[in-house]
Design a protein around this motif. Structure first.
Motif, PDB file in Angstrom:
ATOM      1  N   GLU A 119       0.942  -1.126  -0.082  1.00  0.00           N
ATOM      2  CA  GLU A 119      -0.182   0.052  -0.125  1.00  0.00           C
ATOM      3  C   GLU A 119       0.884   1.402  -0.051  1.00  0.00           C
ATOM      4  O   GLU A 119       0.490   2.281  -0.625  1.00  0.00           O
ATOM      5  N   ILE A 120       2.196   1.233   0.725  1.00  0.00           N
ATOM      6  CA  ILE A 120       2.998   2.379   0.917  1.00  0.00           C
ATOM      7  C   ILE A 120       3.513   2.627  -0.590  1.00  0.00           C
ATOM      8  O   ILE A 120       3.582   3.857  -0.893  1.00  0.00           O
ATOM      9  N   SER A 121       3.550   1.693  -1.419  1.00  0.00           N
ATOM     10  CA  SER A 121       4.222   1.684  -2.822  1.00  0.00           C
ATOM     11  C   SER A 121       3.343   2.552  -3.679  1.00  0.00           C
ATOM     12  O   SER A 121       4.009   3.070  -4.677  1.00  0.00           O
ATOM     13  N   ARG A 122       2.257   2.630  -3.196  1.00  0.00           N
ATOM     14  CA  ARG A 122       1.242   3.406  -4.287  1.00  0.00           C
ATOM     15  C   ARG A 122       1.714   5.174  -4.068  1.00  0.00           C
ATOM     16  O   ARG A 122       1.224   5.680  -4.989  1.00  0.00           O
ATOM     17  N   LEU A 123       2.406   5.418  -3.064  1.00  0.00           N
ATOM     18  CA  LEU A 123       2.811   6.836  -3.088  1.00  0.00           C
ATOM     19  C   LEU A 123       4.181   7.084  -3.875  1.00  0.00           C
ATOM     20  O   LEU A 123       4.769   8.238  -3.868  1.00  0.00           O
ATOM     21  N   SER A 124       4.600   6.014  -4.177  1.00  0.00           N
ATOM     22  CA  SER A 124       5.921   6.107  -5.211  1.00  0.00           C
ATOM     23  C   SER A 124       5.501   6.731  -6.443  1.00  0.00           C
ATOM     24  O   SER A 124       4.500   6.891  -6.838  1.00  0.00           O
ATOM     25  N   PRO A 125       6.310   7.332  -7.231  1.00  0.00           N
ATOM     26  CA  PRO A 125       8.013   7.434  -7.025  1.00  0.00           C
ATOM     27  C   PRO A 125       8.195   8.209  -5.949  1.00  0.00           C
ATOM     28  O   PRO A 125       7.766   9.453  -5.797  1.00  0.00           O
ATOM     29  N   PHE A 126       9.313   7.840  -5.078  1.00  0.00           N
ATOM     30  CA  PHE A 126       9.717   8.668  -4.086  1.00  0.00           C
ATOM     31  C   PHE A 126      11.142   9.317  -4.485  1.00  0.00           C
ATOM     32  O   PHE A 126      11.889   9.032  -5.423  1.00  0.00           O
ATOM     33  N   GLY A 127      11.161  10.377  -3.841  1.00  0.00           N
ATOM     34  CA  GLY A 127      12.213  11.467  -4.153  1.00  0.00           C
ATOM     35  C   GLY A 127      12.303  12.663  -3.329  1.00  0.00           C
ATOM     36  O   GLY A 127      11.365  12.739  -2.580  1.00  0.00           O
ATOM     37  N   MET A 128      12.931  13.774  -3.865  1.00  0.00           N
ATOM     38  CA  MET A 128      12.765  15.188  -3.119  1.00  0.00           C
ATOM     39  C   MET A 128      11.377  15.427  -2.942  1.00  0.00           C
ATOM     40  O   MET A 128      10.541  15.417  -3.963  1.00  0.00           O
ATOM     41  N   LYS A 129      11.276  15.807  -1.831  1.00  0.00           N
ATOM     42  CA  LYS A 129       9.692  16.448  -1.409  1.00  0.00           C
ATOM     43  C   LYS A 129       8.772  15.397  -1.274  1.00  0.00           C
ATOM     44  O   LYS A 129       7.716  15.576  -0.955  1.00  0.00           O
ATOM     45  N   ASN A 130       9.084  14.075  -1.870  1.00  0.00           N
ATOM     46  CA  ASN A 130       8.017  13.083  -1.555  1.00  0.00           C
ATOM     47  C   ASN A 130       9.063  11.910  -1.260  1.00  0.00           C
ATOM     48  O   ASN A 130       9.059  11.072  -1.871  1.00  0.00           O
ATOM     49  N   PRO A 131       9.477  11.908   0.145  1.00  0.00           N
ATOM     50  CA  PRO A 131      10.730  10.957   0.432  1.00  0.00           C
ATOM     51  C   PRO A 131      10.105   9.626   0.644  1.00  0.00           C
ATOM     52  O   PRO A 131       8.891   9.567   1.156  1.00  0.00           O
ATOM     53  N   LYS A 132      10.820   8.726   0.533  1.00  0.00           N
ATOM     54  CA  LYS A 132      10.396   7.248   0.876  1.00  0.00           C
ATOM     55  C   LYS A 132      10.192   7.346   2.250  1.00  0.00           C
ATOM     56  O   LYS A 132      10.919   7.852   3.065  1.00  0.00           O
ATOM     57  N   PRO A 133       8.924   6.878   2.996  1.00  0.00           N
ATOM     58  CA  PRO A 133       8.419   7.068   4.413  1.00  0.00           C
ATOM     59  C   PRO A 133       9.711   6.145   5.234  1.00  0.00           C
ATOM     60  O   PRO A 133      10.009   5.206   4.735  1.00  0.00           O
ATOM     61  N   LEU A 134      10.056   6.814   6.405  1.00  0.00           N
ATOM     62  CA  LEU A 134      10.821   6.332   7.285  1.00  0.00           C
ATOM     63  C   LEU A 134      10.112   6.046   8.535  1.00  0.00           C
ATOM     64  O   LEU A 134       9.332   6.962   9.045  1.00  0.00           O
TER      65      LEU A 134
END
Length: 769
Positions: A463-478
């Protein structure tokens, strides 16, 4: 206790009941992450979770794009020669490819030019423009460069060459006098200002072609991800579709590059950021970047394969050069100041940005790395910064000290006279110490949420992968989890990685810490560990398991390491801490250890990070006092026991009564003659009989002369506990039982009762790692 390496920033608390109520199909964790990103409506959430090409802005909103488009079409109609002037990084290479493919599709007479990093430097230059003029080019289109080319624009004008600049870098004090400038930040009507160079080139391509060029999206994804621009708004949409295009790409160059990278399946932003991008960048770092453009433009399978393999070899060479320069740079950095500035003749300027990044990660300081060119008296190089320090703005304060300068808040390139190096260093140190506190120098980690172990599942990670692509200002959640690991071990041939196992009820999660093998020595049993990392899925032999890729960790409680009875104790991992060794008497120890004994004057015992206890005390009170004085954050129990009192049977009161009655009856007892008989009759050891005899002697019940015991006819009435010898033996037994023969949990509880106040002494915690 273990201090985290980075500064942890926690996201502001979010009340998930205040928005996105309509989205019942997503989990509360995902809902919270959307709200953290400022997404508060169902429409915004759907746009974010399902990017659509219709969300893109019209190229017509870019200032001067109509003028630029008409000029290119005019040049094509008039059969003028058009030169695409690019940059040597992955963004520049992909931008050049986009523009070149567009012009060729339109039937233009065109070519491209990328300056040599070493002989020409960054951006347009006068010599290249003059050569273009001599070659008959009447129109030059820059991609991913040119916004600072004030002089070069004037040269183009003198040569009657029309210059169209497409760029995205920071706008400086003066704009070039060009025929047209396509730049989001120079376009008041354009809604999104953060396009990569390839994004601007793509917008121009769309305007030139008159339709949306989906076939160019794969190149847009490469440049956008590699250039680390914010992956939000248009960049998110372009990258989302660009990654899909890369996955199904028919471009022979990309297919060959994916092959050398051993990529299969869906291409992710990490594939581009860590594999494709660095390889394309490597070419321009070591030689002309033309090779990378040739690869992306190739329509011959054999040629594309050869080019990809050549680029792979160049990338391996780049890695070796970087490692060598990093080692040399670290030797120069004798004392870490506010801003690290290192310079040396002979360093390859193409890799200095990577070297600077590595120095930033190691020292938590902005770093400028320069190669000295004695033939020109100049130094040239790159800089990288920490989040809290805007390198671009601060360098612009002393712009006059640079010959050339450009970049962003976190990265920059520069040329300067060698004699200005120290002055720039001093000025930047002055600025940084005015702006930042000591805590600001630490790397920062943004923590999305704290999860229970039971929250983590394969379904959540998908479900988290739906927020990808990750990068600047949309960082991969920690995410942060706090758990006691079930198993801890070092892995890898050099034991430089860490593997943890967390188990709770039906949930099992592995933790992997690459490059964190040294932390193994700081993780004690039964101790809650706070880890921060990215959630991912580990797939092996068809089995899928959730795992957390550990970015950082800390331990908030004091710790006990149980090395009782071992011949060797590890000291080397702790040499950067304050170490104190406790022994019974002075003895030769390694010089790293400050030594005290149980007889050391209390006023000379100060607080320490780690207390190594090498010998047991005579009584527990001695150790209690030292612990309360030293207040250790870590205790290493390293002692052994010889001639154990605990394992030697201690005579009962009945034993004492029977033996006294025997002496009283006999009046006199010669132990030399009757010891064996007593031992056989009672099953006692020689040590027990001797001990009983000595206690009676100390209490005045008997006299002993040369092994002959005589009863004292008129002894004072005293209890066995009045005997010092008796008490010492009891104390010794209790001490051994408590400190040596106890299990780990019992020993830890005993120590805890004397150092529990350490939990609130956070202001005294030093930064260790």
């Amino acid at each position: 206790m273990l201090q985290s390496k980075a500064k942890w920033n926690y996201s502001e608390p979010i009340d998930i009941t205040t928005g996105l109520d309509e989205l019942s199909e997503i989990s509360p964790i995902i809902k919270k992450m959307l709200l953290q990103r400022g997404i508060t409506t169902k429409e915004e959430a759907n746009q974010f979770l399902s990017p659509d090409l219709h969300q893109l802005h019209s190229p017509e909103q870019l200032s001067s794009i109509t003028k630029a488009t008409e000029r290119v079409h005019q040049a094509i109609s008039n059969k003028e020669k058009i030169l695409v002037f690019g940059d040597y990084d992955a963004d520049g290479v992909s931008s050049t490819t986009v523009m070149l493919k567009t012009l060729l599709e339109l039937g233009a007479d065109c070519d491209y030019y990328i300056p040599n990093r070493f002989s020409e430097g960054y951006g347009p230059n006068e010599e290249a423009f003059i050569e273009a003029y001599k070659s008959g080019f009447t129109l030059i289109i820059t991609v991913d460069t040119g916004i600072a080319a004030v002089h070069e624009a004037a040269v183009a004008k003198e040569l009657n060459i029309d210059l169209i600049i497409t760029d995205h870098h920071e706008v400086q004090d003066e704009l070039p006098d060009a025929f047209a400038i396509l730049h989001p930040k120079c376009s008041p009507e354009y809604p999104f200002k953060e396009l990569a160079g390839v994004g601007v080139a793509f917008k121009f391509a769309e305007a030139l072609l008159g339709y949306f060029p989906k076939h160019l999206l794969e190149f847009v994804a490469i440049g956008t991800i590699a250039d680390l621009v914010p992956l939000v708004d248009e960049n998110r949409v372009l990258t989302f579709y660009g990654l899909h295009a890369l996955t199904i790409s028919k471009n022979l160059g990309i297919k060959a590059l994916k092959n050398v990278c051993k990529m299969n399946g869906n291409i992710t932003e990490e594939d581009v950021g860590f594999s494709i991008g660095p390889r394309l960048n490597a070419v321009g770092r070591l030689q002309d970047a033309d090779l990378a453009v040739q690869l992306l433009m190739s329509d011959d399978l054999y040629e594309a394969t050869e080019l990809a393999e050549e680029i792979e070899a160049i990338n391996e060479q780049r890695k070796e050069i970087v490692n060598n320069i990093v080692k040399e740079a670290e030797q120069i950095v004798s004392e870490v100041e506010g801003v690290i500035v290192v310079a040396k003749e002979g360093w390859n300027e193409g890799v200095l940005g990577i070297v600077a990044s590595k120095l930033v990660r190691k020292y938590d300081r902005p770093a400028i790395v320069l190669t000295i060119k004695p033939e020109t008296g100049e130094a040239k190089g790159s800089a990288r910064s920490i989040p809290a320090f805007d390198l671009f703005q601060n360098c612009m304060k002393v712009r006059e000290l640079f010959t050339h300068f450009g970049g962003h808040a976190q990265a920059a390139g520069m040329t300067l006279p060698v004699e200005n190096i120290n002055c720039i260093n001093e000025k930047l140190n002055e600025f940084i110490y005015k702006e930042l506190s000591e805590d600001d120098f630490k790397q920062e980690i943004e923590i999305t949420d704290t999860l229970n172990l039971s929250d983590i599942s394969i379904e959540l990670i998908k479900e988290i992968s739906r927020l990808s692509p990750f990068g600047m200002k949309n960082p991969k959640p920690l995410f942060q989890i706090v758990e006691i690991p079930d198993n801890v071990r070092q892995i890898g041939s050099s034991k430089n990685h860490l593997k943890l196992q967390f188990k709770k009820e039906k949930t099992q999660v592995e933790g992997i810490g690459f490059g964190q093998g040294d932390l193994y020595h700081f993780i004690s049993p039964m101790t809650p560990l706070t880890v921060v990392g990215e959630l991912s899925i580990n797939e092996w032999n068809g089995m899928k398991k959730p795992q957390i890729m550990i970015r950082d960790m800390r331990i908030d409680s004091w710790q006990l390491f149980d090395n009782r009875g071992r011949r060797h104790t590890e000291v080397d991992p702790y040499l950067h801490l304050d170490l104190l060794a406790l022994t019974k008497e002075e003895k030769p120890l390694r010089s790293d250890l400050k030594q005290i004994t149980y007889d050391t004057d209390q006023q000379f015992i100060s607080k320490t990070d780690i207390l190594f206890i090498f010998d047991l005390p005579d009584k527990l009170e001695q150790l209690e006092e030292i612990i309360q004085r030293a207040k250790p954050k870590i205790i290493q129990a390293c002692y052994t026991v010889e001639d154990s009192a605990y394992l030697t049977s201690f005579p009962s009161r009945e034993n004492f009564v029977w033996f006294y009655a025997l002496i009283k009856k006999r009046k006199e007892l010669d132990l030399k003659r009757e010891l064996t008989a007593i031992m056989n009759a009672k099953g006692w050891s020689k040590e027990q009989i001797v001990f009983i005899s000595k206690v009676f002697f100390e209490l005045g019940f008997v006299k002993i002369d040369n092994g002959v015991i005589q009863i004292n006819p008129n002894p004072n009435k005293r209890d066995l506990s009045d005997s010092k010898l008796y008490q010492e033996r009891l104390n010794r037994i209790q001490m051994e039982k408590t400190l040596y023969y106890s299990n780990y949990e019992e020993l830890r509880n005993w120590f805890s009762s004397y150092i529990s106040d350490l939990q609130t002494a956070k202001e005294e915690i030093k930064e260790w790692i």
